[in-house]
Design a protein around this motif. Structure first.
Motif, short mmCIF file in Angstrom:
data_model
loop_
_atom_site.label_atom_id
_atom_site.label_comp_id
_atom_site.label_asym_id
_atom_site.label_seq_id
_atom_site.Cartn_x
_atom_site.Cartn_y
_atom_site.Cartn_z
N VAL A 1 0.84 -1.20 0.00
CA VAL A 1 0.00 0.00 0.00
C VAL A 1 0.87 1.25 0.00
N ALA A 2 1.95 1.25 0.80
CA ALA A 2 2.84 2.40 0.88
C ALA A 2 3.51 2.68 -0.46
N PHE A 3 3.96 1.62 -1.15
CA PHE A 3 4.61 1.79 -2.44
C PHE A 3 3.63 2.30 -3.50
N LEU A 4 2.38 1.85 -3.44
CA LEU A 4 1.39 2.36 -4.39
C LEU A 4 1.12 3.83 -4.14
N TYR A 5 1.04 4.21 -2.88
CA TYR A 5 0.87 5.62 -2.51
C TYR A 5 2.03 6.45 -3.05
N LEU B 1 -6.90 6.43 3.72
CA LEU B 1 -6.93 4.97 3.73
C LEU B 1 -7.73 4.42 4.91
N SER B 2 -7.66 5.09 6.05
CA SER B 2 -8.45 4.65 7.20
C SER B 2 -9.94 4.79 6.92
N LYS B 3 -10.32 5.88 6.26
CA LYS B 3 -11.72 6.10 5.92
C LYS B 3 -12.19 5.08 4.88
N VAL B 4 -11.32 4.79 3.92
CA VAL B 4 -11.65 3.79 2.90
C VAL B 4 -11.91 2.44 3.56
N TYR B 5 -11.11 2.11 4.56
CA TYR B 5 -11.25 0.81 5.24
C TYR B 5 -12.50 0.78 6.14
N TYR C 1 -1.40 19.51 -4.86
CA TYR C 1 -1.64 18.97 -6.20
C TYR C 1 -1.36 17.48 -6.28
N ASN C 2 -0.46 16.99 -5.45
CA ASN C 2 -0.21 15.55 -5.43
C ASN C 2 -1.38 14.78 -4.81
N THR C 3 -2.09 15.44 -3.88
CA THR C 3 -3.25 14.81 -3.25
C THR C 3 -4.38 14.59 -4.24
N ILE C 4 -4.47 15.45 -5.26
CA ILE C 4 -5.53 15.33 -6.27
C ILE C 4 -5.50 13.96 -6.93
N LEU C 5 -4.32 13.53 -7.37
CA LEU C 5 -4.21 12.25 -8.06
C LEU C 5 -4.13 11.07 -7.10
N SER C 6 -3.38 11.23 -6.01
CA SER C 6 -3.19 10.10 -5.09
C SER C 6 -4.50 9.67 -4.44
N THR C 7 -5.38 10.64 -4.16
CA THR C 7 -6.66 10.31 -3.53
C THR C 7 -7.52 9.44 -4.43
#
Length: 356
Positions: free
Chosen positions: A12-16, A61-65, A195-201
């Protein structure tokens, strides 16, 4: 069990990290534009950015879970409402299209330098390879990021450390005296995270199948953000050492090591290809996924059309995008960062008072 959990956290960390460590990061352009120009303040800015990445990764990620979120819509619209959600959705899709086009152009440029083939031929080759990866959907992208992200991090850290150890600044004939341009490193760091949060989210909200436990979801974001901060600190140290020469190069890191080691510069060209590849694939997947679900179209058909559309758009400049469009999307993404943090804090207070 513990070993498997640790493996899932790293996955998960590497994908982030894969959504953030793209060609702009690996080339040094992003680090120059948002951190190195602030000299010593840039180091503090990276620490701030790394902390924010960890916090946002943890929250999302906590909210997703906990809420069993399976799509970006399920995350975005309850948090922002219909109108603001639509506005942010348009911004997100526009940003993904820009990233996909420019990274494809950068991939074509490097392949042209290596192979000597015509630029357009190299662009088509690059697009074709990226399309194959995009068609594998989220499972294939997770597998790719699990392999490519560690290679990227290792390559960036190794080259950064090599530059710091060799530090042959005499070839540039520059002074070691630095003057402060501006003290506004705090806002620059926030824009970078924004701007990085836009795509990573977008990508993180599709990670539910890989969040095997609450610990994996929480630590995946924290570890990913922490590793991003450490990697950026090493790279910024190398660029800071060679400033202001590094700011004049289209690809600063490559420009520095070409003066020290031809072999290492060739190896790092490969690292940049991987960075551009993973940036194109992640943004392409997210965009194709959004459009196919919204318009109820076949995902593979949308992916093919999007990749074909990037070919005529590859005339956009690499460094120009980072210095002009990225800050613009940083301002646009500030609202998303604010809402994510605000909703989390409000949730903490609501839980506290409900227990009381």
């Amino acid at each position: 069990m513990i070993k498997g959990e640790f493996s899932n956290i790293l996955k998960v960390a590497f994908l982030y990290m894969a959504t953030i460590i793209g060609a702009g990061f690996a080339s040094g352009q992003e680090i120059i534009q948002f951190f190195s120009i602030y000299y010593k303040g840039g180091f503090l800015g990276i620490i701030l950015a790394g902390g924010l990445f960890s916090i946002i990764g943890y929250i999302v990620l906590s909210k997703v879970y906990t809420d069993r979120i399976r799509s970006y819509d399920e995350f975005l619209f309850p948090m922002m409402g219909y109108f603001l959600g639509r506005v942010m959705e348009f911004i997100v899709m526009l940003f993904m299209a820009c990233v996909m086009s420019v990274m494809t152009a950068g991939l074509g440029n490097i392949l042209m330098d290596i192979t000597g083939l015509d630029y357009r031929v190299c662009v088509i080759i690059g697009v074709a390879v990226c399309l194959i990866a995009i068609l594998t959907n989220i499972k294939g992208i997770v597998m790719l990021s699990s392999v490519i992200s560690p290679v990227l991090i290792a390559g960036i850290v190794f080259v950064g450390c090599y530059i710091l150890v060799s530090k042959d600044t005499s070839v540039f004939n520059i002074s070691n005296k630095f003057s402060v341009i501006t003290n506004n490193w705090v806002f620059s760091a926030i824009l970078y995270v924004s701007y990085n949060t836009i795509l990573s989210t977008v990508l993180l909200t599709g990670m539910l199948p890989y969040l095997k436990s609450r610990k994996v979801s929480a630590w995946g974001g924290v570890v990913g953000g922490g590793m991003l901060g450490v990697t950026a600190l090493i790279l910024n140290s190398a660029l800071y050492l060679f400033y202001p020469h590094s700011i004049t190069s289209e690809i600063p890191v490559l420009g520095i090591i070409q003066n020290n080691s031809r072999l290492l510069s060739q190896i790092y060209s490969g690292v940049l290809i991987l960075a551009m590849f993973i940036s194109t694939v992640t943004s392409g997947y997210c965009l194709a996924d959004r459009i196919s679900k919204k318009l109820k179209l076949n995902y593979k058909l949308v992916a093919v059309i999007l990749c074909a559309m990037t070919i005529p758009l590859t005339s956009l400049g690499f460094s120009n995008l980072i210095s002009t469009l990225y800050p613009v999307f940083g301002y646009l993404g500030l609202f998303m960062v604010f809402v994510i943090l605000f909703q989390h804090v409000r949730g903490l207070f609501s839980n506290k008072y409900s227990r009381g």
